[in-house]
Design a protein around this motif. Structure first.
Motif, PDB file in Angstrom:
ATOM      1  N   LYS A 342     -54.962 -88.397  24.116  1.00  0.00           N
ATOM      2  CA  LYS A 342     -54.354 -89.572  23.502  1.00  0.00           C
ATOM      3  C   LYS A 342     -53.240 -90.156  24.348  1.00  0.00           C
ATOM      4  O   LYS A 342     -52.872 -91.319  24.197  1.00  0.00           O
ATOM      5  N   GLU A 343     -52.700 -89.327  25.270  1.00  0.00           N
ATOM      6  CA  GLU A 343     -51.631 -89.823  26.147  1.00  0.00           C
ATOM      7  C   GLU A 343     -52.173 -90.605  27.341  1.00  0.00           C
ATOM      8  O   GLU A 343     -51.413 -91.136  28.142  1.00  0.00           O
ATOM      9  N   ASN A 344     -53.512 -90.639  27.481  1.00  0.00           N
ATOM     10  CA  ASN A 344     -54.147 -91.333  28.600  1.00  0.00           C
ATOM     11  C   ASN A 344     -53.602 -90.865  29.955  1.00  0.00           C
ATOM     12  O   ASN A 344     -53.285 -91.656  30.830  1.00  0.00           O
ATOM     13  N   ARG A 345     -53.537 -89.562  30.126  1.00  0.00           N
ATOM     14  CA  ARG A 345     -53.037 -88.981  31.368  1.00  0.00           C
ATOM     15  C   ARG A 345     -54.062 -89.192  32.476  1.00  0.00           C
ATOM     16  O   ARG A 345     -55.186 -88.691  32.398  1.00  0.00           O
ATOM     17  N   ASP A 346     -53.656 -89.941  33.496  1.00  0.00           N
ATOM     18  CA  ASP A 346     -54.632 -90.416  34.476  1.00  0.00           C
ATOM     19  C   ASP A 346     -54.777 -89.525  35.708  1.00  0.00           C
ATOM     20  O   ASP A 346     -55.567 -89.820  36.603  1.00  0.00           O
ATOM     21  N   GLY A 347     -54.023 -88.435  35.775  1.00  0.00           N
ATOM     22  CA  GLY A 347     -54.170 -87.517  36.895  1.00  0.00           C
ATOM     23  C   GLY A 347     -53.565 -88.000  38.195  1.00  0.00           C
ATOM     24  O   GLY A 347     -53.764 -87.374  39.245  1.00  0.00           O
ATOM     25  N   SER A 348     -52.804 -89.085  38.157  1.00  0.00           N
ATOM     26  CA  SER A 348     -52.163 -89.605  39.368  1.00  0.00           C
ATOM     27  C   SER A 348     -50.955 -88.751  39.726  1.00  0.00           C
ATOM     28  O   SER A 348     -50.422 -88.006  38.899  1.00  0.00           O
ATOM     29  N   ALA A 349     -50.501 -88.891  40.952  1.00  0.00           N
ATOM     30  CA  ALA A 349     -49.280 -88.192  41.358  1.00  0.00           C
ATOM     31  C   ALA A 349     -48.116 -88.615  40.480  1.00  0.00           C
ATOM     32  O   ALA A 349     -47.304 -87.780  40.052  1.00  0.00           O
ATOM     33  N   GLU A 350     -48.035 -89.893  40.181  1.00  0.00           N
ATOM     34  CA  GLU A 350     -46.944 -90.407  39.346  1.00  0.00           C
ATOM     35  C   GLU A 350     -46.960 -89.750  37.973  1.00  0.00           C
ATOM     36  O   GLU A 350     -45.900 -89.466  37.403  1.00  0.00           O
ATOM     37  N   TYR A 351     -48.155 -89.513  37.445  1.00  0.00           N
ATOM     38  CA  TYR A 351     -48.230 -88.845  36.148  1.00  0.00           C
ATOM     39  C   TYR A 351     -47.637 -87.439  36.225  1.00  0.00           C
ATOM     40  O   TYR A 351     -46.802 -87.058  35.388  1.00  0.00           O
ATOM     41  N   TYR A 352     -48.066 -86.637  37.196  1.00  0.00           N
ATOM     42  CA  TYR A 352     -47.580 -85.257  37.286  1.00  0.00           C
ATOM     43  C   TYR A 352     -46.068 -85.201  37.480  1.00  0.00           C
ATOM     44  O   TYR A 352     -45.404 -84.297  36.966  1.00  0.00           O
ATOM     45  N   TYR A 353     -45.515 -86.156  38.195  1.00  0.00           N
ATOM     46  CA  TYR A 353     -44.067 -86.165  38.416  1.00  0.00           C
ATOM     47  C   TYR A 353     -43.306 -86.651  37.186  1.00  0.00           C
ATOM     48  O   TYR A 353     -42.108 -86.423  37.063  1.00  0.00           O
ATOM     49  N   SER A 354     -44.010 -87.333  36.279  1.00  0.00           N
ATOM     50  CA  SER A 354     -43.329 -87.906  35.108  1.00  0.00           C
ATOM     51  C   SER A 354     -43.149 -86.908  33.969  1.00  0.00           C
ATOM     52  O   SER A 354     -42.348 -87.142  33.065  1.00  0.00           O
ATOM     53  N   GLU A 355     -43.891 -85.806  33.988  1.00  0.00           N
ATOM     54  CA  GLU A 355     -43.788 -84.849  32.895  1.00  0.00           C
ATOM     55  C   GLU A 355     -42.427 -84.150  32.931  1.00  0.00           C
ATOM     56  O   GLU A 355     -41.870 -83.911  34.003  1.00  0.00           O
ATOM     57  N   PRO A 356     -41.868 -83.806  31.764  1.00  0.00           N
ATOM     58  CA  PRO A 356     -40.536 -83.203  31.713  1.00  0.00           C
ATOM     59  C   PRO A 356     -40.446 -81.896  32.505  1.00  0.00           C
ATOM     60  O   PRO A 356     -41.379 -81.083  32.488  1.00  0.00           O
ATOM     61  N   VAL A 357     -39.321 -81.735  33.182  1.00  0.00           N
ATOM     62  CA  VAL A 357     -39.004 -80.478  33.861  1.00  0.00           C
ATOM     63  C   VAL A 357     -37.921 -79.801  33.032  1.00  0.00           C
ATOM     64  O   VAL A 357     -36.855 -80.384  32.814  1.00  0.00           O
ATOM     65  N   VAL A 358     -38.191 -78.595  32.543  1.00  0.00           N
ATOM     66  CA  VAL A 358     -37.335 -77.973  31.543  1.00  0.00           C
ATOM     67  C   VAL A 358     -36.858 -76.593  31.995  1.00  0.00           C
ATOM     68  O   VAL A 358     -37.255 -76.086  33.046  1.00  0.00           O
ATOM     69  N   LYS A 359     -36.021 -75.998  31.151  1.00  0.00           N
ATOM     70  CA  LYS A 359     -35.489 -74.661  31.402  1.00  0.00           C
ATOM     71  C   LYS A 359     -35.950 -73.705  30.307  1.00  0.00           C
ATOM     72  O   LYS A 359     -36.182 -74.112  29.167  1.00  0.00           O
ATOM     73  N   ASN A 360     -36.100 -72.444  30.671  1.00  0.00           N
ATOM     74  CA  ASN A 360     -36.311 -71.351  29.710  1.00  0.00           C
ATOM     75  C   ASN A 360     -37.560 -71.530  28.848  1.00  0.00           C
ATOM     76  O   ASN A 360     -37.573 -71.166  27.677  1.00  0.00           O
ATOM     77  N   GLU A 361     -38.612 -72.074  29.418  1.00  0.00           N
ATOM     78  CA  GLU A 361     -39.853 -72.296  28.680  1.00  0.00           C
ATOM     79  C   GLU A 361     -40.890 -71.272  29.135  1.00  0.00           C
ATOM     80  O   GLU A 361     -40.969 -70.925  30.310  1.00  0.00           O
ATOM     81  N   ALA A 362     -41.691 -70.797  28.198  1.00  0.00           N
ATOM     82  CA  ALA A 362     -42.547 -69.629  28.458  1.00  0.00           C
ATOM     83  C   ALA A 362     -43.574 -69.851  29.549  1.00  0.00           C
ATOM     84  O   ALA A 362     -44.001 -68.885  30.188  1.00  0.00           O
ATOM     85  N   LYS A 363     -44.005 -71.079  29.774  1.00  0.00           N
ATOM     86  CA  LYS A 363     -44.991 -71.291  30.832  1.00  0.00           C
ATOM     87  C   LYS A 363     -44.398 -71.028  32.212  1.00  0.00           C
ATOM     88  O   LYS A 363     -45.125 -70.889  33.189  1.00  0.00           O
ATOM     89  N   GLY A 364     -43.067 -70.958  32.286  1.00  0.00           N
ATOM     90  CA  GLY A 364     -42.411 -70.517  33.512  1.00  0.00           C
ATOM     91  C   GLY A 364     -41.856 -69.117  33.381  1.00  0.00           C
ATOM     92  O   GLY A 364     -41.955 -68.305  34.299  1.00  0.00           O
ATOM     93  N   VAL A 365     -41.276 -68.826  32.224  1.00  0.00           N
ATOM     94  CA  VAL A 365     -40.645 -67.520  32.003  1.00  0.00           C
ATOM     95  C   VAL A 365     -41.689 -66.401  32.049  1.00  0.00           C
ATOM     96  O   VAL A 365     -41.493 -65.372  32.712  1.00  0.00           O
ATOM     97  N   ALA A 366     -42.810 -66.574  31.347  1.00  0.00           N
ATOM     98  CA  ALA A 366     -43.816 -65.506  31.278  1.00  0.00           C
ATOM     99  C   ALA A 366     -44.388 -65.153  32.649  1.00  0.00           C
ATOM    100  O   ALA A 366     -44.454 -63.969  32.995  1.00  0.00           O
ATOM    101  N   PRO A 367     -44.822 -66.129  33.456  1.00  0.00           N
ATOM    102  CA  PRO A 367     -45.292 -65.755  34.797  1.00  0.00           C
ATOM    103  C   PRO A 367     -44.227 -65.053  35.637  1.00  0.00           C
ATOM    104  O   PRO A 367     -44.532 -64.125  36.391  1.00  0.00           O
ATOM    105  N   LEU A 368     -42.957 -65.481  35.494  1.00  0.00           N
ATOM    106  CA  LEU A 368     -41.898 -64.808  36.241  1.00  0.00           C
ATOM    107  C   LEU A 368     -41.740 -63.364  35.778  1.00  0.00           C
ATOM    108  O   LEU A 368     -41.599 -62.449  36.605  1.00  0.00           O
ATOM    109  N   LEU A 369     -41.788 -63.137  34.472  1.00  0.00           N
ATOM    110  CA  LEU A 369     -41.665 -61.777  33.967  1.00  0.00           C
ATOM    111  C   LEU A 369     -42.875 -60.929  34.354  1.00  0.00           C
ATOM    112  O   LEU A 369     -42.737 -59.734  34.667  1.00  0.00           O
TER     113      LEU A 369
END
Length: 383
Positions: A342-369
């Motif tokens: 529904k977000e019409n994510r087009d797979g462009s470089a601009e799209y990937y750079y536009s997604e939020p960059v966050v802290k302490n979220e499991a998709k980063g924390v879990a792989p690190l652990l």
């Protein structure tokens, strides 16, 4: 801050997360918190549980096993049914939590976990497929294969077949990797595209090849880990299939090194380091670190990849692990990225750079652990 202090902080962070989380409110799942919805059976929590199960096996501290058992028991009923899990969604991500059931059944002997394995497996028996034979990523994404979906389903599929189904469909699992290598691998870089649409109908795909436009780091991280975990689950009698998975792993690992930053980490879009909006991303880098270290320990990759895995891990700690106020913070995590919808994510470089960059979220924390558990196993945590 010297390296030893970073590891001490990480140890404290691990226990802090455990002590302040339960099945209804895991403090690491920022995406769920932001949505305001109740927690449910999901792969993000599952990766955290996997990390804590590994810590239990290493340290034999019951607090880790008790936490995992309590967390998963909140979803798994005595008859093997699973609260909030709807098989008919045909969401490949929902297979991944089933991987923890093997270990929980082994460690606790609770029959409900064995029954729940059958519940999860039942989704794969009727999962829609492409003409090539690969599982759709989700029912809402018909005819699409996403690279991360291999990790979500195939290690579970191969282990279930090996342990409980007399290996009847092990070749089916293996063949899905061969399809991905044939269709989704770029011969110039050796990297794999994020998505493939067999129907060629999606706004994000090339109408000739069906492929998406870019090499997204986290999807490649999930995929390389899928090669490791599926190879470890395969029966030794399937020697050819095992060696082919090992070959795919070795080739991808070597090709990734061409794009590694001096810090050890990798970029959000792996091959576009010179883009002004590109950045060194934590979750995908940690997945690759974990895959390298785990593969070396299990003799799937040569010893030299141990140094590469350690360099990635230390690069993440040096760049993104810090103290903010009185709390530990892990940054540089892409919150979410996908294709279409529904977000019409087009797979462009601009799209990937536009997604939020966050802290302490499991998709980063879990792989690190998870990577940290390998660091501990190799005796490298405080050297």
């Amino acid at each position: 801050m010297v390296k030893k202090e970073k590891y001490i902080l990480l140890d404290k962070y691990i226990d802090f997360l455990l002590e302040n989380s339960d099945a209804s409110s895991p403090m690491w799942n920022i995406e769920r918190i932001r949505s305001g919805s109740k927690n449910k059976w999901n792969y993000i929590d599952a990766c955290m549980i996997s990390a804590y199960l590994e810590l239990y096996e290493i340290k034999r501290d019951k607090k880790y096993l008790n936490f995992c058992n309590d967390f998963v028991s909140a979803f798994v009923n005595e008859d093997g049914s699973i609260n909030t899990y709807n098989i008919e969604e045909y969401n490949i991500d929902n297979i991944r939590p089933g991987k923890n059931l093997f270990k929980l059944y082994e460690l606790t002997g609770k029959e409900k976990y064995r029954k729940a394995l059958d519940t999860v497996y039942s989704q794969l028996k009727t999962m829609p497929r492409t003409e090539e034979g690969n599982f759709w990523h989700k029912k809402i994404y018909p005819y699409q294969v996403w690279l991360d979906g291999l990790y979500m389903a195939q290690p579970f599929y191969m282990e279930y077949e090996t342990k409980y189904n007399r290996m009847r469909f092990c070749i089916d699992s293996f063949s899905q990797f061969e399809n991905v290598e044939r269709i989704m691998k770029d011969t110039n870089t050796g990297l794999y595209y994020h998505g493939y649409d067999e129907s060629r109908q999606s706004l994000w795909c090339d109408k000739k090849t069906g492929l998406s436009k870019n090499f997204w780091l986290r999807s490649i991280g999930w995929f390389i880990l899928s090669l490791v975990d599926t190879a470890l689950a395969i029966d030794e009698s399937l020697y050819y299939e095992f060696r082919r998975l090992q070959e795919m792993l070795y080739n991808l690992a070597n090709d990734l090194l061409k794009f590694q930053d001096d810090s050890g980490m990798f970029y959000q879009l792996v091959d576009r380091k010179d883009d002004k909006d590109n950045y060194l991303e934590t979750s995908g880098s940690a997945l690759i670190s974990y895959a390298f270290l785990k593969a070396v320990r299990n003799k799937l990759l040569p010893k030299r990849f141990e140094d590469y895995g350690r360099k990635i891990f230390d690069g993440i700690l040096e760049r993104y692990l810090c103290v903010e106020g009185e709390e530990l913070s892990l940054g540089g995590i892409c919150l979410v990225a996908g294709l279409g919808g529904k977000e019409n994510r087009d797979g462009s470089a601009e799209y990937y750079y536009s997604e939020p960059v966050v802290k302490n979220e499991a998709k980063g924390v879990a792989p690190l652990l998870m990577a940290y558990t390998e660091i501990i196993r190799l005796g490298m945590a405080y050297d």
